[in-house]
Design a protein around this motif. Structure first.
Motif, PDB file in Angstrom:
ATOM      1  N   LEU A  74       0.823  -1.211   0.000  1.00 15.26           N
ATOM      2  CA  LEU A  74       0.000   0.000   0.000  1.00 15.26           C
ATOM      3  C   LEU A  74       0.854   1.258   0.000  1.00 15.26           C
ATOM      4  N   LEU A  75       1.985   1.227   0.693  1.00 19.09           N
ATOM      5  CA  LEU A  75       2.880   2.382   0.759  1.00 19.09           C
ATOM      6  C   LEU A  75       4.093   2.137  -0.129  1.00 19.09           C
ATOM      7  N   PRO A  76       4.646   3.176  -0.701  1.00 22.92           N
ATOM      8  CA  PRO A  76       5.826   2.982  -1.558  1.00 22.92           C
ATOM      9  C   PRO A  76       7.057   2.607  -0.737  1.00 22.92           C
ATOM     10  N   GLU A  77       8.024   1.963  -1.404  1.00 18.40           N
ATOM     11  CA  GLU A  77       9.313   1.699  -0.758  1.00 18.40           C
ATOM     12  C   GLU A  77      10.029   3.022  -0.554  1.00 18.40           C
ATOM     13  N   ARG A  78      10.894   3.072   0.426  1.00 19.93           N
ATOM     14  CA  ARG A  78      11.670   4.268   0.756  1.00 19.93           C
ATOM     15  C   ARG A  78      10.758   5.463   0.978  1.00 19.93           C
ATOM     16  N   ALA A  79       9.915   5.358   2.029  1.00 20.37           N
ATOM     17  CA  ALA A  79       9.031   6.465   2.370  1.00 20.37           C
ATOM     18  C   ALA A  79       9.846   7.719   2.664  1.00 20.37           C
ATOM     19  N   LEU A  80      10.976   7.566   3.323  1.00 20.79           N
ATOM     20  CA  LEU A  80      11.934   8.650   3.534  1.00 20.79           C
ATOM     21  C   LEU A  80      13.201   8.246   2.788  1.00 20.79           C
ATOM     22  N   PRO A  81      13.443   8.829   1.597  1.00 23.32           N
ATOM     23  CA  PRO A  81      14.567   8.366   0.776  1.00 23.32           C
ATOM     24  C   PRO A  81      15.918   8.719   1.395  1.00 23.32           C
ATOM     25  N   GLN A  82      16.934   7.957   0.982  1.00 23.40           N
ATOM     26  CA  GLN A  82      18.303   8.225   1.424  1.00 23.40           C
ATOM     27  C   GLN A  82      18.862   9.392   0.628  1.00 23.40           C
ATOM     28  N   LEU A  83      19.516  10.321   1.316  1.00 23.48           N
ATOM     29  CA  LEU A  83      20.096  11.493   0.669  1.00 23.48           C
ATOM     30  C   LEU A  83      21.564  11.225   0.359  1.00 23.48           C
TER      31      LEU A  83
END
Length: 168
Positions: A74-83
């Motif tokens: 239901l939710l995308p992978e990497r909700a908070l992406p790596q910078l």
């Protein structure tokens, strides 16, 4: 607007874009040399002091890779992406006099560690909801929630040189 003016404006904008692209593509390990002035102390103390210099790179943040949608979640992978951050490790250069024990004069010891590239990824967050995607009847099935933290990553190849020799 005249065609001549339009052509001139297009040429200026093209040159500005090329200059900005060239500046952005510069090496991340382009460091600023920082000399350490010790000449006044040498004069005041009357001794030969080491010569010290440093290189300080500036880190540059990159653009994060956005969320990626995966089938069945239901939710995308990497909700908070790596910078991603690229920069460099600081460099140093030290040249110190070594007195000869059995003879007059000095030799030198030279230690140099040039600035090197450093690439890092900040930690991220991967979350999945406690429900599955809706099935053919339109109702989701319950499941255990999932939370993950992608670990930060560092990638670099530091180098150093140690040398001795005659003279200062």
């Amino acid at each position: 607007m005249k065609p001549t003016t339009r052509g001139t404006l297009a040429a200026v904008l093209t040159c500005m874009a090329a200059a900005a692209t060239g500046a952005a593509a510069a090496s991340p390990a382009a460091a600023v040399p920082v000399p350490v002035p010790l000449e006044g102390a040498e004069t005041a103390l009357g001794v030969e002091l080491p010569r010290i210099g440093a290189e300080i790179p500036a880190p540059k943040p990159g653009s994060p890779e956005g969320p990626r949608y995966v089938e069945g979640r239901l939710l995308p992978e990497r909700a908070l992406p790596q910078l991603p951050v690229s920069g460099g490790l600081p460099g140093a250069d030290l040249r110190a006099p070594l007195p000869r024990l059995l003879a007059d004069g000095f030799d030198h010891l030279d230690v140099s560690a040039p600035a090197s590239d450093l690439r890092a990824l900040a930690p991220g967050l991967d979350v999945d909801a406690p429900l599955t995607a809706p099935d053919r009847f339109g109702l989701p099935d319950p499941k255990l929630p999932e939370v993950g933290v992608p670990a930060p990553a560092l990638r670099t190849v530091p180098a150093a040189n140690l040398a001795t020799g005659p003279g200062l």
